[in-house]
Design a protein around this motif. Structure first.
Motif, PDB file in Angstrom:
ATOM      1  N   ASN A  72      44.020  39.986  31.343  1.00 41.31           N
ATOM      2  CA  ASN A  72      43.153  38.745  31.867  1.00 41.31           C
ATOM      3  C   ASN A  72      42.013  39.625  32.615  1.00 41.31           C
ATOM      4  N   MET A  73      40.860  39.560  32.088  1.00 38.51           N
ATOM      5  CA  MET A  73      39.538  40.145  32.772  1.00 38.51           C
ATOM      6  C   MET A  73      39.210  39.173  33.684  1.00 38.51           C
ATOM      7  N   GLU A  74      39.467  37.808  33.558  1.00 38.72           N
ATOM      8  CA  GLU A  74      38.866  36.857  34.555  1.00 38.72           C
ATOM      9  C   GLU A  74      39.642  36.986  35.949  1.00 38.72           C
ATOM     10  N   GLN A  75      40.297  38.006  36.394  1.00 36.51           N
ATOM     11  CA  GLN A  75      40.777  38.335  37.551  1.00 36.51           C
ATOM     12  C   GLN A  75      39.703  38.726  38.386  1.00 36.51           C
ATOM     13  N   MET A  76      38.591  39.140  37.925  1.00 33.70           N
ATOM     14  CA  MET A  76      37.458  39.688  38.875  1.00 33.70           C
ATOM     15  C   MET A  76      36.749  38.545  39.326  1.00 33.70           C
ATOM     16  N   VAL A  77      37.061  37.275  38.406  1.00 33.15           N
ATOM     17  CA  VAL A  77      36.152  36.075  39.196  1.00 33.15           C
ATOM     18  C   VAL A  77      36.814  35.727  40.418  1.00 33.15           C
ATOM     19  N   TYR A  78      38.135  35.578  40.356  1.00 33.13           N
ATOM     20  CA  TYR A  78      38.956  35.494  41.684  1.00 33.13           C
ATOM     21  C   TYR A  78      38.506  36.541  42.839  1.00 33.13           C
ATOM     22  N   TYR A  79      38.395  37.966  42.517  1.00 40.75           N
ATOM     23  CA  TYR A  79      38.076  38.704  43.437  1.00 40.75           C
ATOM     24  C   TYR A  79      36.467  38.229  43.933  1.00 40.75           C
ATOM     25  N   THR A  80      35.714  37.974  42.990  1.00 39.66           N
ATOM     26  CA  THR A  80      34.330  37.845  43.567  1.00 39.66           C
ATOM     27  C   THR A  80      34.293  36.364  44.325  1.00 39.66           C
ATOM     28  N   ALA A 110      43.911  38.767  44.110  1.00 41.94           N
ATOM     29  CA  ALA A 110      42.550  39.361  43.793  1.00 41.94           C
ATOM     30  C   ALA A 110      41.463  38.717  44.918  1.00 41.94           C
ATOM     31  N   GLY A 111      41.868  37.400  45.073  1.00 40.51           N
ATOM     32  CA  GLY A 111      40.888  36.680  46.203  1.00 40.51           C
ATOM     33  C   GLY A 111      40.925  37.529  47.341  1.00 40.51           C
ATOM     34  N   LEU A 112      42.231  37.840  47.709  1.00 39.37           N
ATOM     35  CA  LEU A 112      42.358  38.561  48.950  1.00 39.37           C
ATOM     36  C   LEU A 112      41.719  39.915  49.146  1.00 39.37           C
ATOM     37  N   GLY A 113      41.866  40.428  47.783  1.00 38.92           N
ATOM     38  CA  GLY A 113      41.132  42.029  47.761  1.00 38.92           C
ATOM     39  C   GLY A 113      39.611  41.694  47.924  1.00 38.92           C
ATOM     40  N   GLY A 114      39.081  40.733  47.472  1.00 34.88           N
ATOM     41  CA  GLY A 114      37.624  40.512  47.368  1.00 34.88           C
ATOM     42  C   GLY A 114      37.112  40.038  48.887  1.00 34.88           C
ATOM     43  N   ALA A 115      38.056  39.373  49.520  1.00 37.70           N
ATOM     44  CA  ALA A 115      37.540  39.110  50.890  1.00 37.70           C
ATOM     45  C   ALA A 115      37.721  40.366  51.887  1.00 37.70           C
ATOM     46  N   LEU A 116      38.846  41.096  51.874  1.00 37.16           N
ATOM     47  CA  LEU A 116      39.075  42.142  52.631  1.00 37.16           C
ATOM     48  C   LEU A 116      38.244  43.206  52.144  1.00 37.16           C
ATOM     49  N   TYR A 117      37.390  43.280  50.834  1.00 40.31           N
ATOM     50  CA  TYR A 117      36.366  44.382  50.608  1.00 40.31           C
ATOM     51  C   TYR A 117      35.100  43.931  51.204  1.00 40.31           C
ATOM     52  N   ALA A 118      34.750  42.645  51.387  1.00 38.33           N
ATOM     53  CA  ALA A 118      33.537  41.955  51.198  1.00 38.33           C
ATOM     54  C   ALA A 118      32.951  42.821  52.424  1.00 38.33           C
ATOM     55  N   PRO A 119      33.417  42.797  53.747  1.00 37.26           N
ATOM     56  CA  PRO A 119      32.552  43.356  54.889  1.00 37.26           C
ATOM     57  C   PRO A 119      32.234  44.860  54.519  1.00 37.26           C
ATOM     58  N   LEU A 120      32.643  45.534  53.603  1.00 35.74           N
ATOM     59  CA  LEU A 120      32.433  46.876  53.484  1.00 35.74           C
ATOM     60  C   LEU A 120      31.272  47.229  52.202  1.00 35.74           C
ATOM     61  N   ILE A 121      31.224  46.013  51.483  1.00 30.82           N
ATOM     62  CA  ILE A 121      29.960  46.006  50.507  1.00 30.82           C
ATOM     63  C   ILE A 121      29.042  44.942  50.550  1.00 30.82           C
ATOM     64  N   MET A 122      27.926  44.797  49.780  1.00 31.82           N
ATOM     65  CA  MET A 122      26.989  43.848  49.694  1.00 31.82           C
ATOM     66  C   MET A 122      27.727  42.800  48.818  1.00 31.82           C
ATOM     67  N   VAL A 123      28.201  41.402  49.102  1.00 34.43           N
ATOM     68  CA  VAL A 123      28.715  40.609  48.176  1.00 34.43           C
ATOM     69  C   VAL A 123      27.364  40.189  47.053  1.00 34.43           C
ATOM     70  N   GLY A 124      27.895  40.382  45.813  1.00 34.82           N
ATOM     71  CA  GLY A 124      26.991  39.882  44.713  1.00 34.82           C
ATOM     72  C   GLY A 124      27.671  39.372  43.700  1.00 34.82           C
ATOM     73  N   PRO A 125      26.936  38.546  42.690  1.00 37.60           N
ATOM     74  CA  PRO A 125      27.416  38.104  41.748  1.00 37.60           C
ATOM     75  C   PRO A 125      28.059  39.049  40.812  1.00 37.60           C
ATOM     76  N   TYR A 126      27.436  40.090  40.641  1.00 38.05           N
ATOM     77  CA  TYR A 126      28.038  41.068  39.623  1.00 38.05           C
ATOM     78  C   TYR A 126      29.147  42.091  40.081  1.00 38.05           C
ATOM     79  N   MET A 127      29.505  41.924  41.626  1.00 34.86           N
ATOM     80  CA  MET A 127      30.330  42.898  42.258  1.00 34.86           C
ATOM     81  C   MET A 127      31.617  42.912  40.992  1.00 34.86           C
ATOM     82  N   GLY A 128      32.023  41.823  40.221  1.00 36.50           N
ATOM     83  CA  GLY A 128      33.253  41.913  39.391  1.00 36.50           C
ATOM     84  C   GLY A 128      33.025  43.195  38.275  1.00 36.50           C
ATOM     85  N   TRP A 129      31.919  43.023  38.078  1.00 32.10           N
ATOM     86  CA  TRP A 129      31.672  44.136  36.791  1.00 32.10           C
ATOM     87  C   TRP A 129      32.055  45.363  37.245  1.00 32.10           C
ATOM     88  N   ASP A 130      31.655  46.286  38.204  1.00 31.06           N
ATOM     89  CA  ASP A 130      31.937  47.310  38.495  1.00 31.06           C
ATOM     90  C   ASP A 130      33.378  47.247  38.977  1.00 31.06           C
TER      91      ASP A 130
END
Ligand SMILES: Nc1ncnc2c1ncn2[C@@H]1O[C@H](COP(=O)(O)OP(=O)(O)O)[C@@H](O)[C@H]1O
Ligand SMILES: [Mg+2]
Lengths: 233, 293
Positions: B38-46, B200-220
């Motif tokens: 399930n690659m779409e996990q990265m959508v929830y992260y983003t 995965a959403g929790l992961g994205g939210a927690l990481y957000a202050p440490l990075i720039m939030v962008g539409p392609y963050m899920g790719w990396d």
């Protein structure tokens, strides 16, 4: 066919099943009456397992229908078939090996809301001493006992067993045979067996299957005793 | 390298491990239980990261941002699982991979439509520094790791102490036999899927202050998440955790030694492990995809 069809629990008619393009069941019709112990015999590859897995809801049929307790069940999911009291014990003797015997039984109870283990463990008291053992460490015979015990939780009316004695030592086969007779007092059984002498001992009726078709039905007591079903295989 | 660098690197590694675990565990569960990639996990992260951005910017509360991130990610998970994935579980893996990848791409499109292409900064929820052996390190990075550990413990308790968890473990071994008992495995799939997407959403939210939030963050992240689950062993939660721990340190230490190593080193580690043990560190045996016996 048999005259008296009242009390029919399971009625399969003109069943056709394919794996992709490969057709393996060609118009199979069988029935099981309440209280019977019906045995299905046939060589490897005849389609016995396919028939049972289709009845149990794991394989979708091509044509025909499957009626259990007066209702069509051939569009149900496998778990719904089980919930209606028709259980299938697969050929591979796969228990949940990562779980203990106790946890395996807990799952059976969770599925059926039947927590009275004593009633089902009477057939295999040995399991009571193995409750904390990892199911993966059980012997083949013990696994089969566990699978049967789990299937009996929830008091199913019909249990399909796929070659339950395959690969087991003679002593264990005898133990299972006695258990089948005991279980059959309150549960209808439909068993696939390749052990013909055992079949002759426990069966009320025998179906012989060959190349995806039922080629004979043996009903007379003496015919079963004399294993006439053997000649159709 | 001096002590300062070592400890800073260790802490950066721990926070990276935390994020890696949170975004990867859903992939591991998806493979172990539903036998899908399930690659779409990265959508929830983003989405999680963007929810943190939106809520923190409008209300100033990071906690609210986290809650919204988890809720929205879980809700998306329910929709995707019940409306789409449920129909493709029985198909071959390549097919489900294309489906989940498409959902990933569509998700990126929707995110661009809502939030645009510009990267968004998320205000740091805390500036607190704490001392570890005289070296000052950001507390927030340690907190991310602590949250990941709590999530890990929560999942382990669920799996080992609850009957639902036992059904899940049984389902990982043999989903057909679970159904054969009369258990609705699809309900279990949905529950697990929602838990995974929320995490995965929790992961994205927690990481957000440490990075720039962008539409392609899920790719990396997709790449690193895959390395994490493959190294840990598909389907093993413990393996995912251990592998996240290793990779976090490898990335932090690699980056400290020579910046490009942060991206290359994880691949090297994965290849070395896979050469020796193709199922990964804690590969789960199951009846699917060549994991038999
Ligand atoms: N999953 C499957 N895919 C394709 N063919 C199968 C599958 N399972 C069984 N078959 C084929 O169907 C036929 C009947 O198999 P099966 O029902 O297992 O027979 P039996 O239980 O009588 O040995 C065999 O020719 C077998 O090769
Ligand atoms: Mg068979």
């Amino acid at each position: 066919m048999n005259a008296d069809r009242t009390n029919t629990l399971l009625n399969v008619s003109d069943l056709e099943v394919s794996y992709q393009k490969l057709k393996v069941l060609f118009g199979v019709s069988v029935y099981v009456k309440k209280g019977e112990n019906v045995v299905l015999v046939g060589r490897n590859g005849a389609g016995k397992t396919t028939l049972f897995r289709t009845i149990a809801g794991f394989i979708k049929k091509g044509k025909g229908n499957i009626v259990y307790k007066g209702k069509e069940i051939d569009r149900l999911e496998a778990y719904e078939v089980a919930q209606r009291g028709l259980k299938y014990i697969p050929q591979d003797k796969q228990v949940f090996s990562d779980l203990t015997v106790r946890e395996n039984l807990e799952l059976g109870s969770y599925a059926t809301k039947d927590h009275e283990w004593d009633t089902v463990l009477v057939h295999f008291p040995k399991l009571k001493t193995l409750l904390d053992r990892k199911a993966g460490n059980l012997s083949g015979g013990e696994r089969q006992m566990l699978l049967i015990t789990m299937a009996l939780l929830g008091r199913p009316e019909l249990v399909l067993m796929d070659e339950p004695t395959e690969g087991l030592a003679p002593q264990l086969v005898k133990e299972l045979k006695d258990a089948f007779k005991e279980i059959n007092r309150h549960t209808t059984l439909f068993i696939i067996e390749q052990n013909l002498p055992l079949t002759a001992e426990v069966a009320d009726r025998v179906y012989s299957m060959k190349e995806g078709k039922i080629v004979a039905e043996t009903t007379a007591r003496d015919d079963i005793k004399e294993m006439v079903f053997e000649k159709y295989l | 390298m001096n002590l300062n660098l070592w400890i800073t690197s260790l802490v950066y590694g721990l926070s990276m491990s935390g994020v890696l675990f949170l975004v990867s565990v859903g992939i591991s569960i998806g493979f172990g239980l539903m036998r899908i990639v399930n690659m779409e996990q990265m959508v929830y992260y983003t989405f999680g990261a963007y929810m943190a951005y939106t809520i923190v910017t409008s209300t100033g509360s990071f906690l609210l941002g986290i809650i919204a991130a988890v809720a929205v990610a879980a809700a998306l998970g329910i929709i995707v699982e019940t409306q789409l994935l449920r129909r493709v579980y029985s198909r071959e893996m390549m097919f489900t991979m294309v489906v989940t990848f498409s959902v990933f791409l569509i998700g990126i499109g929707i995110i661009q439509y809502i939030w645009g292409l510009d990267p968004k900064p998320v205000a740091s929820p805390m500036e607190t520094m704490i001392r570890i052996v005289r070296v000052k390190v950001p507390l927030y990075r340690l907190l991310i790791f602590a949250v990941a550990i709590l999530v890990y413990i929560g999942i382990q308790l669920l799996l080992n102490r609850t009957i639902m968890g036992k059904a899940i473990r049984a389902g990982i071994e043999n989903p057909n036999n679970v159904q054969g008992l009369g258990i609705n495995i699809y309900k279990i799939f949905t529950i697990m899927f929602v838990i995974a997407s929320g995490i995965a959403g929790l992961g994205g939210a927690l990481y957000a202050p440490l990075i720039m939030v962008g539409p392609y963050m899920g790719w990396d992240m997709l790449l690193f998440a895959f390395i994490t689950v493959i190294l840990g062993g598909l389907g093993s939660i413990k393996g995912t955790m251990v592998s996240a721990l290793i990779l976090g340190q490898v990335m932090a230490l690699g980056g400290t030694l020579w910046a490009p190593l942060a991206y290359i080193a994880p691949f090297i580690v994965m290849f070395l492990v896979i050469l020796v043990k193709p199922t990964g560190l804690f590969g789960v045996r199951g009846t699917a995809f060549g994991f038999e016996s």
